[in-house]
Design an enzyme around this catalytic site. Structure first.
Site, mmCIF file in Angstrom:
data_model
loop_
_atom_site.group_PDB
_atom_site.id
_atom_site.type_symbol
_atom_site.label_atom_id
_atom_site.label_comp_id
_atom_site.label_asym_id
_atom_site.label_seq_id
_atom_site.Cartn_x
_atom_site.Cartn_y
_atom_site.Cartn_z
ATOM 1 N N GLU A 18 0.945 -1.052 0.129
ATOM 2 C CA GLU A 18 0.012 0.008 -0.049
ATOM 3 C C GLU A 18 1.010 1.239 -0.181
ATOM 4 O O GLU A 18 2.261 1.241 0.288
ATOM 5 C CB GLU A 18 -0.958 0.020 1.108
ATOM 6 C CG GLU A 18 -2.244 -0.318 0.786
ATOM 7 C CD GLU A 18 -3.157 0.589 0.293
ATOM 8 O OE1 GLU A 18 -2.619 1.467 -0.512
ATOM 9 O OE2 GLU A 18 -4.378 0.582 0.059
ATOM 10 N N ASN A 149 -10.381 5.890 1.491
ATOM 11 C CA ASN A 149 -8.983 5.634 0.638
ATOM 12 C C ASN A 149 -9.177 6.745 -0.406
ATOM 13 O O ASN A 149 -9.806 7.689 -0.478
ATOM 14 C CB ASN A 149 -9.448 4.493 0.085
ATOM 15 C CG ASN A 149 -8.499 3.189 0.382
ATOM 16 O OD1 ASN A 149 -7.211 3.640 0.281
ATOM 17 N ND2 ASN A 149 -8.861 2.126 0.834
ATOM 18 N N ASP A 205 -9.492 2.023 -4.514
ATOM 19 C CA ASP A 205 -8.550 1.833 -3.264
ATOM 20 C C ASP A 205 -7.733 3.117 -3.581
ATOM 21 O O ASP A 205 -8.088 4.369 -3.699
ATOM 22 C CB ASP A 205 -7.737 0.509 -3.492
ATOM 23 C CG ASP A 205 -7.189 0.147 -2.174
ATOM 24 O OD1 ASP A 205 -6.667 0.976 -1.350
ATOM 25 O OD2 ASP A 205 -7.188 -1.099 -1.909
#
Length: 298
Positions: A18, A149, A205
């Protein structure tokens, strides 16, 4: 499977890669592995890889104006010196870490670090948005989302983009750079939520903005990255060799390389067999450039 040409820039699969971010001064890519508890760095030219183990789940990174990292972890915010590995606490977690953790974060044009949370029970929209401003942490808003997000800002700084992964929704706000106030929330895209549908395309995301003001977003479980105009029109789709991309950023000497992190944690053996690059960090050269991300201002 993907039709584009992707390069694997880091071959060891992440559990939940991430928060990809390009460090212009170091010419290096940074990212985290949330479940692997690491902050990672790859120097693009040399291929030298470094990693730092965190005490709790790291989820978001910012580069400060002293070339250190600000790391959002489950237990709070820390400053990580990537030269000597030293850590300095900034702020404790302002929530119950047994139910909530920090998630996606980005720096706004004025140098504030915005970090949303994930409400892990996911039975109500109880996530929050926090802002770190000169090492002072405050809550910007509560509720209305479950898994924060996709933070990004328009080129002029007057529009703030944000996604709630759980509701498959991308919103934008009018944004006042001077004060950090946001207003006039409107939804620009809502993606289909039926995961059993044959045309299911995933949920939004991590995201970034390119030099033309377009919003690029990783579609988790959709096997794709989308380029979206500010009005919500999808103008390009990159089909990926992984099903669960998690974040994107532009980097490289000309900022024309798109880096993509992905997740392997909890994915089935059948999926991993179909997508053998699952969890790896990918890159693709594009005909559009990104922009240098703002630094967090100490």
């Amino acid at each position: 499977m993907a039709t584009e040409k992707f390069e694997v820039v880091h071959d060891a699969p992440m559990l939940v890669g991430e928060s990809a971010i390009w460090h212009e001064v170091e010419s290096a890519l940074y990212w985290v592995d949330i479940e692997g508890l690491t902050v990672n760095r790859l120097h693009a030219a040399s291929g030298k890889f470094s990693s730092w183990k965190m005490g709790s789940n790291p989820s978001a990174l910012a580069i400060d104006d002293n070339n250190c990292l600000v790391v959002a972890t489950r237990n709070g915010l820390i400053r990580l010196n990537s030269t000597d590995g030293s850590e300095t606490p900034i702020a404790d977690a302002p929530y119950d870490p047994s139910k909530v953790r920090f998630n996606d974060g980005r720096v706004d044009p004025a140098g504030r670090f915005w970090i949303g949370t994930m409400y892990e029970p996911r039975d109500q929209p109880a996530a929050e948005m926090y802002v770190l401003d000169r090492d002072q942490l405050r809550c910007a808003w509560r509720g209305g989302m479950t898994n924060s997000n996709g933070l990004a800002w328009s080129l002029d700084g007057r529009t703030m983009f944000h996604a709630d992964t759980t509701t498959h929704r991308i919103d934008c706000y009018d944004f006042d750079v001077a004060t950090g106030e946001q207003s006039n929330r409107r939804t620009i895209v809502t993606f289909a939520s039926d995961k059993t549908a044959p045309d299911y395309g995933g949920r939004p995301d991590g995201a970034t903005i390119d030099a033309e003001g377009m919003y690029w977003v990783a579609m988790f479980e959709g096997g794709r990255v989308l380029r979206i105009a500010p009005n919500g029109e999808i103008v390009r789709e990159l089909k990926l060799p992984v099903r669960c991309p998690t974040s994107v950023c532009f980097g490289g000497p000309d900022l024309r390389t798109l880096y993509i992190t992905s997740a392997s944690h909890g994915r089935s053996s059948e999926e991993i067999a179909q997508y053998p690059l699952t969890g790896k960090v990918l890159a693709i050269k594009l005909d559009v450039a990104g922009r240098v991300e703002p630094e967090y201002a100490i």
